[in-house]
Enzyme design. Sequence first.
Site, PDB file in Angstrom:
ATOM      1  N   CYS A 131       0.921  -1.188   0.043  1.00  0.00           N
ATOM      2  CA  CYS A 131       0.054   0.006   0.001  1.00  0.00           C
ATOM      3  C   CYS A 131       0.859   1.320   0.074  1.00  0.00           C
ATOM      4  O   CYS A 131       1.470   1.627  -1.193  1.00  0.00           O
ATOM      5  CB  CYS A 131      -0.896   0.039   1.258  1.00  0.00           C
TER       6      CYS A 131
ATOM      7  N   HIS B  76      -3.590  -4.838   0.464  1.00  0.00           N
ATOM      8  CA  HIS B  76      -3.160  -5.355   1.694  1.00  0.00           C
ATOM      9  C   HIS B  76      -3.136  -6.952   1.671  1.00  0.00           C
ATOM     10  O   HIS B  76      -3.999  -7.577   2.219  1.00  0.00           O
ATOM     11  CB  HIS B  76      -3.860  -4.842   2.909  1.00  0.00           C
TER      12      HIS B  76
ATOM     13  N   GLU C 281      -1.581  -9.101   3.474  1.00  0.00           N
ATOM     14  CA  GLU C 281      -1.395  -9.571   4.906  1.00  0.00           C
ATOM     15  C   GLU C 281      -2.693  -9.945   5.469  1.00  0.00           C
ATOM     16  O   GLU C 281      -2.638 -10.878   6.346  1.00  0.00           O
ATOM     17  CB  GLU C 281      -0.767  -8.655   5.683  1.00  0.00           C
TER      18      GLU C 281
HETATM   19  N1  GLN Z   1      -1.697   7.053   2.558  1.00  0.00           N
HETATM   20  C1  GLN Z   1      -2.034   5.996   1.316  1.00  0.00           C
HETATM   21  C2  GLN Z   1      -3.437   6.376   0.516  1.00  0.00           C
HETATM   22  O1  GLN Z   1      -4.111   6.772   1.236  1.00  0.00           O
HETATM   23  C3  GLN Z   1      -1.935   4.471   1.652  1.00  0.00           C
HETATM   24  C4  GLN Z   1      -2.622   4.121   2.586  1.00  0.00           C
HETATM   25  C5  GLN Z   1      -2.235   2.601   3.130  1.00  0.00           C
HETATM   26  O2  GLN Z   1      -1.031   2.382   3.136  1.00  0.00           O
HETATM   27  N2  GLN Z   1      -3.169   2.030   3.719  1.00  0.00           N
HETATM   28  O3  GLN Z   1      -3.504   5.872  -0.228  1.00  0.00           O
END
Ligand code: GLN
Length: 534
Positions: A380, A506, A508
């Site tokens: 992410c 994600h 995970e």
């Molecule tokens: N801050 C970033 C976004 O909003 C990544 C978010 C995250 O890593 N969950 O896209």
Amino acid sequence: MTKHIFVTGGVVSSLGKGITAASLAMLLKHRGYRVAIQKLDPYINVDPGTMSPYQHGEVYVTDDGAETDLDLGHYERFAELSCGKSSNYTTGRIYSNVIARERRGGYLGGTVQVIPHITDEIKTAVRSLAADDVDIAITEVGGTAGDIESLPFLEACRQFKQEAGRGNAIFIHLTLVPYIKAAGELKTKPSQQSVGILRNIGITPDILVCRSEMPMQKEHLDKLALFCNVATDMVIEEQDVKHTIFEVPLELAKQQFDTKVLEMLQLPPRTLDIEQWRKMVERILHPAGEVTVAVVGKYISLKDAYKSIYEALNHAGTANNVKVNVRMIEAEELESGSDELLKGVNAVLVPGGFGDRGVPGKIRAITYARTHGLPFFGICLGMQCMVIEFARNVANLAGANSTEFDPDTPFPVIDLMEEQRNVADKGGTMRLGAYPCALVPKSRAARAYNKPNVSERHRHRYEFNNFYREQLEQCGLKISGTSPDGKLVEIVELPDRDFFAACQFHPEFKSRPMEAHPLFRDFVAAAIKQKVKK
Ligand code: GLN
């Protein structure tokens, strides 16, 4: 008919109620029962989505896009249950439902009160787990008996049991039996008092589960049974496990915890099949080697903040038969210019996050991994940092950034989507929950998954900016996964490296102890190769 189990906690918080509930779910499932599980959280936030990980640990995301308590991660990992919106209710969510109904005139001019309106809403939440295909529903009540906040939840559960009738709902209370060093003794008094608090509000636990550091003796169990009004054989000991939390269900099964629960619910025991689980625990206990992975984040001091990441790394270790040592590195500490903290690691992982604190340190860690031949995995925000690092240092786009951190960057390689830019309410613009991803044939990612299409969970607002796609690809960045229409970049990688990849989702959240996530599995495999080469 669905039978119900309520799991409450006493004496102190952080006793491992979530792991105990998850272990029970796992055991009942492996006895052939169809189980559903949920957590009731007493705080006023409508969901934990807006809370800092420092407050409440990681925010766990389900397929249906609910931002939930991290205990749901335990439920999904232990019992391979699929959780969703009905698996987590907070006080805030319960109240907002009741208040919205009141505004619609749903109470016909009546006075809206905690009892019966709030408690009815809580009972509806509990009942939402009941279904034709659910034999047993487990409801974990967050907080500690005696807290003001959890009272309406406990009262609702008390009413629920009363209405369900004998054998259809039971209470399991988890308490602490502390060891007092100076006296050299285990003390049962805090548990007695905690059960006293429950009895004051009309709840008598059917089963007591006692957490302790030291083995308990028969005299302790007898004393607890006597003073807590529980049958002697319904006092279960849950001693600290030595190596892995996955030993917990095995230890509980040794004491017939699961069959005692079934007995209380008037259900037949059926046979328990946990051989695979046992083998998995054996593998964890006897790894063939070890690797060290640096996790570079900004909530490093709190171990629950990246719970699912650490878990997924462990699953990947089990799959590769190694122990994964995590070196937790506070990203800001890399900003001084020294790479000392990264020396000796076999791979680098940058997890998700929000806000600009620590971003330069994360980018520095990625440069280090890229220039030192280390495997890298970005998740992410970690993917966004990999793209920024590549743009700045390989594609020579000096000052490239995400508009989240620098709205005036000359090269906004990560940006909001057009439609998101015009929405004032940021809460409504997150991409949440499961989305499909099409993999590019023969890419590293496609080889890991070994299938052309996958579904993964998201929680972010910013995206790879397609304006720079061609330019970055020409410089050697490979886009190996996109949304099925090709518009959203989901996975990027450096094709000439064994594992230097990052994803916008994600992974995970979908890794399981007996089935490591393919990307984590191959990342750890690459870390092993790096170590051998060294
Ligand atoms: N801050 C970033 C976004 O909003 C990544 C978010 C995250 O890593 N969950 O896209």
